[in-house]
Motif scaffolding. Structure first.
Motif, PDB file in Angstrom:
ATOM      1  N   ASN A  70       6.238 -11.192   4.249  1.00 21.70           N
ATOM      2  CA  ASN A  70       4.932 -11.808   3.987  1.00 21.70           C
ATOM      3  C   ASN A  70       4.968 -13.305   4.243  1.00 21.70           C
ATOM      4  OD1 ASN A  70       2.749 -10.064   3.244  1.00 21.70           O
ATOM      5  ND2 ASN A  70       3.935  -9.432   1.458  1.00 21.70           N
ATOM      6  N   LYS A  71       6.099 -13.929   3.856  1.00 20.39           N
ATOM      7  CA  LYS A  71       6.231 -15.390   4.050  1.00 20.39           C
ATOM      8  C   LYS A  71       6.316 -15.735   5.536  1.00 20.39           C
ATOM      9  CE  LYS A  71       9.383 -16.643   0.901  1.00 20.39           C
ATOM     10  NZ  LYS A  71      10.658 -17.278   0.424  1.00 20.39           N
ATOM     11  N   LEU A  72       6.957 -14.852   6.296  1.00 15.41           N
ATOM     12  CA  LEU A  72       7.282 -15.119   7.702  1.00 15.41           C
ATOM     13  C   LEU A  72       6.091 -14.841   8.624  1.00 15.41           C
ATOM     14  CD1 LEU A  72       9.148 -14.878  10.337  1.00 15.41           C
ATOM     15  CD2 LEU A  72       9.968 -12.748   9.392  1.00 15.41           C
ATOM     16  N   MET A  73       5.236 -13.875   8.226  1.00 12.81           N
ATOM     17  CA  MET A  73       4.256 -13.394   9.218  1.00 12.81           C
ATOM     18  C   MET A  73       2.952 -14.200   9.222  1.00 12.81           C
ATOM     19  SD  MET A  73       3.292  -9.873   7.153  1.00 12.81           S
ATOM     20  CE  MET A  73       2.723  -9.062   8.614  1.00 12.81           C
ATOM     21  N   ASP A  74       2.249 -14.090  10.359  1.00  8.71           N
ATOM     22  CA  ASP A  74       0.880 -14.599  10.463  1.00  8.71           C
ATOM     23  C   ASP A  74      -0.011 -13.382  10.236  1.00  8.71           C
ATOM     24  OD1 ASP A  74      -1.702 -15.045  11.346  1.00  8.71           O
ATOM     25  OD2 ASP A  74      -1.100 -16.418  12.946  1.00  8.71           O
ATOM     26  N   LYS A  75      -0.657 -13.373   9.096  1.00 10.36           N
ATOM     27  CA  LYS A  75      -1.359 -12.165   8.654  1.00 10.36           C
ATOM     28  C   LYS A  75      -2.565 -11.810   9.525  1.00 10.36           C
ATOM     29  CE  LYS A  75       0.300 -11.956   3.948  1.00 10.36           C
ATOM     30  NZ  LYS A  75       1.201 -13.130   4.042  1.00 10.36           N
ATOM     31  N   SER A  76      -2.951 -12.748  10.389  1.00 11.92           N
ATOM     32  CA  SER A  76      -4.128 -12.416  11.221  1.00 11.92           C
ATOM     33  C   SER A  76      -3.717 -11.751  12.534  1.00 11.92           C
ATOM     34  CB  SER A  76      -4.904 -13.702  11.518  1.00 11.92           C
ATOM     35  OG  SER A  76      -4.068 -14.552  12.299  1.00 11.92           O
ATOM     36  N   THR A  77      -2.400 -11.818  12.850  1.00 10.59           N
ATOM     37  CA  THR A  77      -1.995 -11.223  14.147  1.00 10.59           C
ATOM     38  C   THR A  77      -0.834 -10.231  13.987  1.00 10.59           C
ATOM     39  OG1 THR A  77      -0.432 -13.020  14.477  1.00 10.59           O
ATOM     40  CG2 THR A  77      -2.631 -13.279  15.467  1.00 10.59           C
ATOM     41  N   ASP A  78       0.051 -10.498  13.021  1.00  9.79           N
ATOM     42  CA  ASP A  78       1.243  -9.641  12.880  1.00  9.79           C
ATOM     43  C   ASP A  78       0.944  -8.455  11.955  1.00  9.79           C
ATOM     44  OD1 ASP A  78       2.487 -11.610  14.379  1.00  9.79           O
ATOM     45  OD2 ASP A  78       3.279 -12.633  12.608  1.00  9.79           O
ATOM     46  N   SER A  79       1.702  -7.360  12.179  1.00 12.17           N
ATOM     47  CA  SER A  79       1.443  -6.137  11.407  1.00 12.17           C
ATOM     48  C   SER A  79       2.757  -5.440  11.053  1.00 12.17           C
ATOM     49  CB  SER A  79       0.599  -5.191  12.272  1.00 12.17           C
ATOM     50  OG  SER A  79       0.457  -3.933  11.647  1.00 12.17           O
ATOM     51  N   VAL A  80       2.845  -4.991   9.795  1.00 10.24           N
ATOM     52  CA  VAL A  80       4.011  -4.213   9.352  1.00 10.24           C
ATOM     53  C   VAL A  80       3.460  -2.976   8.642  1.00 10.24           C
ATOM     54  CG1 VAL A  80       6.040  -4.142   7.837  1.00 10.24           C
ATOM     55  CG2 VAL A  80       5.434  -6.281   9.004  1.00 10.24           C
ATOM     56  N   ILE A  81       3.986  -1.813   8.978  1.00 13.12           N
ATOM     57  CA  ILE A  81       3.632  -0.600   8.234  1.00 13.12           C
ATOM     58  C   ILE A  81       4.907  -0.072   7.593  1.00 13.12           C
ATOM     59  CG2 ILE A  81       2.621   1.706   8.304  1.00 13.12           C
ATOM     60  CD1 ILE A  81       1.226   1.001  10.895  1.00 13.12           C
ATOM     61  N   ILE A  82       4.852   0.175   6.303  1.00 12.68           N
ATOM     62  CA  ILE A  82       6.011   0.691   5.563  1.00 12.68           C
ATOM     63  C   ILE A  82       5.658   2.065   4.997  1.00 12.68           C
ATOM     64  CG2 ILE A  82       7.565   0.318   3.612  1.00 12.68           C
ATOM     65  CD1 ILE A  82       6.967  -2.703   3.917  1.00 12.68           C
ATOM     66  N   TYR A  83       6.386   3.081   5.473  1.00  6.51           N
ATOM     67  CA  TYR A  83       6.231   4.434   4.931  1.00  6.51           C
ATOM     68  C   TYR A  83       7.385   4.646   3.965  1.00  6.51           C
ATOM     69  CZ  TYR A  83       3.556   5.144   9.302  1.00  6.51           C
ATOM     70  OH  TYR A  83       2.675   5.035  10.351  1.00  6.51           O
ATOM     71  N   SER A  84       7.082   4.934   2.711  1.00  6.91           N
ATOM     72  CA  SER A  84       8.201   5.170   1.781  1.00  6.91           C
ATOM     73  C   SER A  84       8.108   6.579   1.208  1.00  6.91           C
ATOM     74  CB  SER A  84       8.213   4.116   0.682  1.00  6.91           C
ATOM     75  OG  SER A  84       6.915   3.904   0.189  1.00  6.91           O
ATOM     76  N   GLN A 120       7.046  18.086   5.610  1.00  5.22           N
ATOM     77  CA  GLN A 120       6.227  19.241   5.194  1.00  5.22           C
ATOM     78  C   GLN A 120       5.254  18.822   4.094  1.00  5.22           C
ATOM     79  OE1 GLN A 120       6.191  21.873   6.848  1.00  5.22           O
ATOM     80  NE2 GLN A 120       7.992  21.402   8.115  1.00  5.22           N
ATOM     81  N   SER A 121       5.681  17.853   3.272  1.00  7.18           N
ATOM     82  CA  SER A 121       4.787  17.410   2.200  1.00  7.18           C
ATOM     83  C   SER A 121       4.759  15.890   2.159  1.00  7.18           C
ATOM     84  CB  SER A 121       5.329  17.932   0.867  1.00  7.18           C
ATOM     85  OG  SER A 121       4.945  17.065  -0.168  1.00  7.18           O
ATOM     86  N   THR A 122       3.597  15.338   1.844  1.00  3.78           N
ATOM     87  CA  THR A 122       3.514  13.865   1.737  1.00  3.78           C
ATOM     88  C   THR A 122       3.403  13.459   0.268  1.00  3.78           C
ATOM     89  OG1 THR A 122       1.139  14.080   2.060  1.00  3.78           O
ATOM     90  CG2 THR A 122       2.458  13.450   3.977  1.00  3.78           C
ATOM     91  N   LYS A 123       3.733  14.451  -0.603  1.00  9.48           N
ATOM     92  CA  LYS A 123       3.775  14.129  -2.033  1.00  9.48           C
ATOM     93  C   LYS A 123       4.844  13.064  -2.248  1.00  9.48           C
ATOM     94  CE  LYS A 123       3.371  17.415  -5.771  1.00  9.48           C
ATOM     95  NZ  LYS A 123       3.923  18.706  -6.187  1.00  9.48           N
ATOM     96  N   TYR A 124       4.691  12.236  -3.224  1.00  9.38           N
ATOM     97  CA  TYR A 124       5.674  11.191  -3.545  1.00  9.38           C
ATOM     98  C   TYR A 124       5.958  10.293  -2.350  1.00  9.38           C
ATOM     99  CZ  TYR A 124       6.398  14.845  -6.982  1.00  9.38           C
ATOM    100  OH  TYR A 124       6.183  15.821  -7.915  1.00  9.38           O
ATOM    101  N   SER A 125       4.946  10.053  -1.525  1.00  5.96           N
ATOM    102  CA  SER A 125       5.185   9.118  -0.414  1.00  5.96           C
ATOM    103  C   SER A 125       4.033   8.123  -0.361  1.00  5.96           C
ATOM    104  CB  SER A 125       5.303   9.881   0.895  1.00  5.96           C
ATOM    105  OG  SER A 125       4.159  10.670   1.051  1.00  5.96           O
ATOM    106  N   LYS A 126       4.275   7.018   0.326  1.00  4.97           N
ATOM    107  CA  LYS A 126       3.289   5.932   0.334  1.00  4.97           C
ATOM    108  C   LYS A 126       3.280   5.255   1.703  1.00  4.97           C
ATOM    109  CE  LYS A 126       3.691   1.952  -2.097  1.00  4.97           C
ATOM    110  NZ  LYS A 126       3.943   1.038  -3.241  1.00  4.97           N
ATOM    111  N   ARG A 127       2.121   4.740   2.047  1.00  6.15           N
ATOM    112  CA  ARG A 127       1.982   4.035   3.317  1.00  6.15           C
ATOM    113  C   ARG A 127       1.377   2.669   3.015  1.00  6.15           C
ATOM    114  NH1 ARG A 127      -1.620   2.772   7.314  1.00  6.15           N
ATOM    115  NH2 ARG A 127      -1.107   3.343   9.465  1.00  6.15           N
TER     116      ARG A 127
END
Lengths: 87, 87
Positions: B50-64, A66-73
């Motif tokens: 970061n150490k493991l990946m090839d930054k020109s082809t591999d992709s990771v998205i982290i939502y926190s 519902q909210s993306t406050k306090y979140s990061k991508r």
């Protein structure tokens, strides 16, 4: 609300799953979509995916916020979709 | 904090990426991980990827997400990981 949708479809259905999700959300990476979506559209998307999928093999996980406050991508490596994101 | 991590690695590196992510998070679906993780461990995970990946082809998205209040997790079809989830 903000939604992250990930799916795992059998090869023969993945094309239709991609097309369906793209109507409502932004493709960001292989089998990963995200974006702002209203309750009604999310309901429609789920209905279409339910109709399309084989429930014994295919899988969809929908995270809704519902909210993306306090979140990061954060992206490591290449960003497969160069569009700017709101999170 | 709660994290959703999705990756897209080239075939030759995906095994090591899977092993690395599994040390810190729960595998939930093809190239998708989630779970509670502390700041220090998240930093370590990012360093290892970061150490493991090839930054020109591999992709990771982290939502926190600092909070999982007002959020929901929904599965359509088969749940590829039968573990119970906190969201």
């Amino acid at each position: 609300m903000f939604v992250i949708l990930v799916y795992d479809f059998e090869q023969k259905r993945v094309g239709r799953a991609l097309k369906t999700c793209r109507k409502y959300l932004t493709w960001v990476q292989n089998s990963v979509f995200e974006g702002e979506i209203g309750e009604a559209n999310l309901k429609k998307l789920k209905m279409e995916l339910n109709k399309l999928m084989d429930k014994s093999t295919d899988s969809v996980i929908i995270y809704s916020f519902q909210s993306t406050k306090y979140s990061k991508r954060e992206v490591l490596g290449v960003s497969k979709n160069s569009q700017e994101f709101i999170l």
